[in-house]
Design an enzyme around this catalytic site. Structure first.
Site, mmCIF file in Angstrom:
data_model
loop_
_atom_site.group_PDB
_atom_site.id
_atom_site.type_symbol
_atom_site.label_atom_id
_atom_site.label_comp_id
_atom_site.label_asym_id
_atom_site.label_seq_id
_atom_site.Cartn_x
_atom_site.Cartn_y
_atom_site.Cartn_z
ATOM 1 N N CYS A 1 79.545 42.846 53.353
ATOM 2 C CA CYS A 1 78.145 42.894 53.787
ATOM 3 C C CYS A 1 77.184 43.017 52.609
ATOM 4 O O CYS A 1 76.180 42.288 52.535
ATOM 5 C CB CYS A 1 77.940 44.031 54.786
ATOM 6 N N HIS B 1 76.655 49.970 56.137
ATOM 7 C CA HIS B 1 76.561 48.535 56.413
ATOM 8 C C HIS B 1 75.150 48.035 56.132
ATOM 9 O O HIS B 1 74.167 48.778 56.276
ATOM 10 C CB HIS B 1 76.922 48.280 57.878
ATOM 11 N N HIS C 1 75.022 38.856 58.757
ATOM 12 C CA HIS C 1 75.780 39.878 58.031
ATOM 13 C C HIS C 1 77.255 39.516 57.985
ATOM 14 O O HIS C 1 77.767 38.783 58.846
ATOM 15 C CB HIS C 1 75.584 41.255 58.675
#
Length: 341
Positions: free
Chosen positions: A246, A291, A303
């Site tokens: 990510c 994240h 993502h």
């Protein structure tokens, strides 16, 4: 006699040496917490060893400043002499470049160690100590410390760069060059551009494969790069179209547009300025626990998602088929790296 009045010819007894060693250890632990809390960007491996005259410090630190902090911390904690046998990595520093298309950087010098990030072909890295004639500790271009296979390192032939690879290509010798790789434009003509890398190798790229850093990057351009990775496999520590995580996706999307972010999500979340969720623009970064995602504007975001094992587009809109309730509920904040125009 007060301990502070002890002369250099007098000796500590075993109990005093033990107490000094314990106090020194606690002082060093506090020092590390304050001055080198993140092992991704600093080395602070210091062991206090009691001697007949005081305490001697052994191990390694990144910088002379950390050595000074370590000594000062122990001196404040005890009343005996403190000497240092610390290895200072900055004093061992050399600069090298990377000869592999993409090279893993691991958290330990071991084949079974975890990949924490990657470095791309021709990257300039700072090299410190070696381990077992196989591994070298390096500082990556984005400030990350880790270990890589030293056979992937070579002297820098040309350290002047002025452009970046936007789309994967190959050198004239057939080495894959991934998006985000630095290069120097040597010749532009027609539909081809000739570039040179720090390794000294050349590539002849078609139009649009290489670009100069934009003077005024835009969030839309960041999104355009992020979209090119749709479907790419999720890979912890990955940075390329062969596998990406990510924060690697956010890093590459911005790097191609002339902005270098820190490597990890928790480091990226302090960049730029905070924006409200209902004010999202393309290129804004969305943060969840551990994240990060790239906003496409409004509710959509791209993502590298472990749950999907690939780069995907999802939504913050509960009415959208791509909505992920868990991420929506855990949304923490959004940051804008490129000011709105």
């Amino acid at each position: 006699m007060d301990r502070s009045e002890r002369t250099g010819t007098e000796r500590l007894d075993d109990g005093e040496r033990l107490n000094d060693g314990h106090r020194a250890l606690l002082a060093l632990q506090r020092c590390r917490t304050v001055h080198a809390p993140d092992e991704r960007v600093a080395v602070f491996d210091v062991i206090p060893e009691p001697t007949t005259d005081g305490i001697e410090l052994h191990g390694r630190v990144s910088t002379p400043q950390l050595e000074a902090e370590a000594r000062a911390a122990v001196e404040r904690a005890i009343e005996t002499a403190v000497t240092s046998d610390l290895e200072i990595l900055d004093e061992l520093r050399t600069e090298r470049t990377v000869t592999g298309s993409v090279v893993s950087v691991c958290d330990d010098p071991d084949d079974e160690a975890e990949q924490v990030t990657q470095v791309l072909y021709g990257a300039r890295v700072e090299v410190f100590d070696d381990e077992d004639e196989t591994w070298s500790r390096v500082l990556t271009p984005d400030g990350y410390l880790g270990w890589l296979d030293r056979s992937a390192l070579a002297p820098i032939e040309d350290d002047e760069t002025n452009a970046v690879v936007v789309h994967d290509t190959k050198t004239d010798d057939g080495e894959t060059v991934y998006a985000g790789t630095d290069c120097r434009v040597e010749d532009e003509g027609g539909n081809e551009t000739t570039v040179r890398f720090r390794t000294g190798e050349h590539a002849t790229a078609s139009a649009g494969v290489v670009q100069w850093p934009p003077e005024n990057p835009t969030g839309e351009a960041v999104v355009e790069i992020a979209r090119e990775f749709l479907g790419t496999d999720y890979d912890w520590g990955g940075m390329t179209s062969d596998g990406i995580d990510c924060s690697g996706l956010a890093w590459i999307a911005y790097r191609v547009n002339g902005i270098t972010l820190p490597r990890d999500a928790d480091q990226q979340r302090v960049m730029g300025r905070s924006v409200e969720r209902d004010e999202l623009l393309p290129g804004d970064l969305l943060f969840f626990p551990g994240h990060v995602a790239v906003s496409l504007g409004d509710d959509e975001y791209a993502h590298a998602y472990g749950g999907a094992e690939s780069v995907v587009i999802n939504s913050l809109d509960p009415e959208d088929d791509a909505y992920i309730e868990d991420l929506d509920e855990k949304f923490e904040l959004a940051r804008r790296i490129i000011p709105a125009t």
